[in-house]
Design an enzyme around this catalytic site. Structure first.
Site, PDB file in Angstrom:
ATOM      1  N   TYR A 222      -2.865  -5.648  17.628  1.00 43.05           N
ATOM      2  CA  TYR A 222      -3.118  -5.119  16.281  1.00 43.05           C
ATOM      3  C   TYR A 222      -4.469  -4.398  16.214  1.00 43.05           C
ATOM      4  O   TYR A 222      -4.549  -3.231  15.806  1.00 43.05           O
ATOM      5  CB  TYR A 222      -3.066  -6.249  15.254  1.00 43.05           C
ATOM      6  CG  TYR A 222      -3.116  -5.755  13.824  1.00 43.05           C
ATOM      7  CD1 TYR A 222      -1.956  -5.317  13.195  1.00 43.05           C
ATOM      8  CD2 TYR A 222      -4.313  -5.714  13.116  1.00 43.05           C
ATOM      9  CE1 TYR A 222      -1.992  -4.846  11.892  1.00 43.05           C
ATOM     10  CE2 TYR A 222      -4.352  -5.255  11.816  1.00 43.05           C
ATOM     11  CZ  TYR A 222      -3.192  -4.818  11.212  1.00 43.05           C
ATOM     12  OH  TYR A 222      -3.228  -4.343   9.916  1.00 43.05           O
TER      13      TYR A 222
ATOM     14  N   ILE B 137       0.828  -1.207   0.000  1.00 45.36           N
ATOM     15  CA  ILE B 137       0.000   0.000   0.000  1.00 45.36           C
ATOM     16  C   ILE B 137       0.859   1.253   0.000  1.00 45.36           C
ATOM     17  O   ILE B 137       0.544   2.239  -0.669  1.00 45.36           O
ATOM     18  CB  ILE B 137      -0.962  -0.021   1.213  1.00 45.36           C
ATOM     19  CG1 ILE B 137      -2.005  -1.133   1.043  1.00 45.36           C
ATOM     20  CG2 ILE B 137      -1.656   1.320   1.377  1.00 45.36           C
ATOM     21  CD1 ILE B 137      -2.907  -1.327   2.248  1.00 45.36           C
TER      22      ILE B 137
END
Length: 268
Positions: free
Chosen positions: A155, A16
């Site tokens: 996370y 990304i």
């Protein structure tokens, strides 16, 4: 000729981050690329400059190290530049459960995925406000909406924090010309799953669950320009995010318990 605006992208050596660098360069932004792999950054930067005719600055640095943000911004200053766009993309998943990983690994994870992004925004925001132009894109995740799962323990918590942080910045910067957006992709084709050792599990996921990095970046760019506080990329992910809001917490948590093994590696 007026100086082009500059987009600073962390984690820009692949996936990304690289897609963001190429997308902004196509739109005539200069770019500053930072990650740990200088050789990879240099290849991307040379290709961007050759293809797009914009400047591409490479800054090899490790955001888990103290002073990394200051070093990155100092390098920009040495080049006579400042960040008009900050894209906090650097990140990874830390396999294992909380107990079977070291605290140092967890601390480094928090530094890279939460502390460094907040520090980078804090230190670039005054200039953005003075110039009455700025774009802040914090790459969060669909995991920021979901219940906690077994493995990769911090996370989801970190991604949820980035979402709330982005929302608060969006409100604080209203009518200043500075936009803040949390970008929440789901499963995206990249090196991410190789690094966190979940490639085998990911290969078993159906194709409709996946997006390309380019699709994520395009959605993120347009949401940022609209000053949208949160963007969930992809129709499937929008549906999943909506479900997390309407499902009772106990049911959602039980569903997550049953599905965690499909996308989390809990081996130490």
């Amino acid at each position: 000729m007026p100086e082009r605006r500059l987009a600073l992208i962390t984690g820009a050596s692949a996936g990304i981050g690289e897609a963001f660098a190429r997308y902004y360069a196509e739109r005539r932004f200069d770019v500053a690329l930072t990650a740990r792999r200088k050789d990879r950054l240099d290849v991307i930067a040379q290709d961007i400059e050759a293809r797009r005719g914009v400047a591409a600055i490479t800054i090899a640095n490790d955001l888990s190290k103290p002073g990394a943000v200051d070093d990155i911004l100092a390098t920009l200053q040495e080049n006579g530049r400042h960040a008009d766009v900050v894209i906090n993309n650097a990140g990874y998943g830390l396999p294992g459960t909380f107990e079977n990983t070291s605290w140092q690994d967890q601390a480094d994870f928090l530094q890279v995925l939460l502390t460094a992004p907040c520090e980078l925004v804090h230190k670039t925001l005054p200039g953005m406000l003075d110039r009455r132009y700025g774009r802040i894109l914090n790459i969060a995740s669909l995991a920021g909406f979901a219940p906690g799962s077994k493995g990769h323990t911090l996370y989801g918590a970190v991604k949820a924090a980035l979402i709330k942080f982005s929302q608060s910045m969006n409100v604080e910067c209203e009518s200043t010309g500075v936009h803040s957006t949390a970008v929440c992709p789901g499963f995206t084709y990249s090196e991410f799953h190789d690094v966190n050792d979940t490639r085998k599990q990911m290969n078993e996921m159906p194709d409709f669950m996946w997006q390309t990095a380019e699709e994520v970046v395009e959605a993120a760019f347009h949401a940022s320009e609209r000053n949208q506080a949160i963007v969930v990329t992809g129709g499937v992910n929008k549906t999943l995010a909506a479900l997390t809001k309407i499902l009772p917490d106990p049911l959602a948590l039980n569903l997550m318990k049953g599905q965690s093994a499909k996308f989390r590696n809990t081996d130490g």
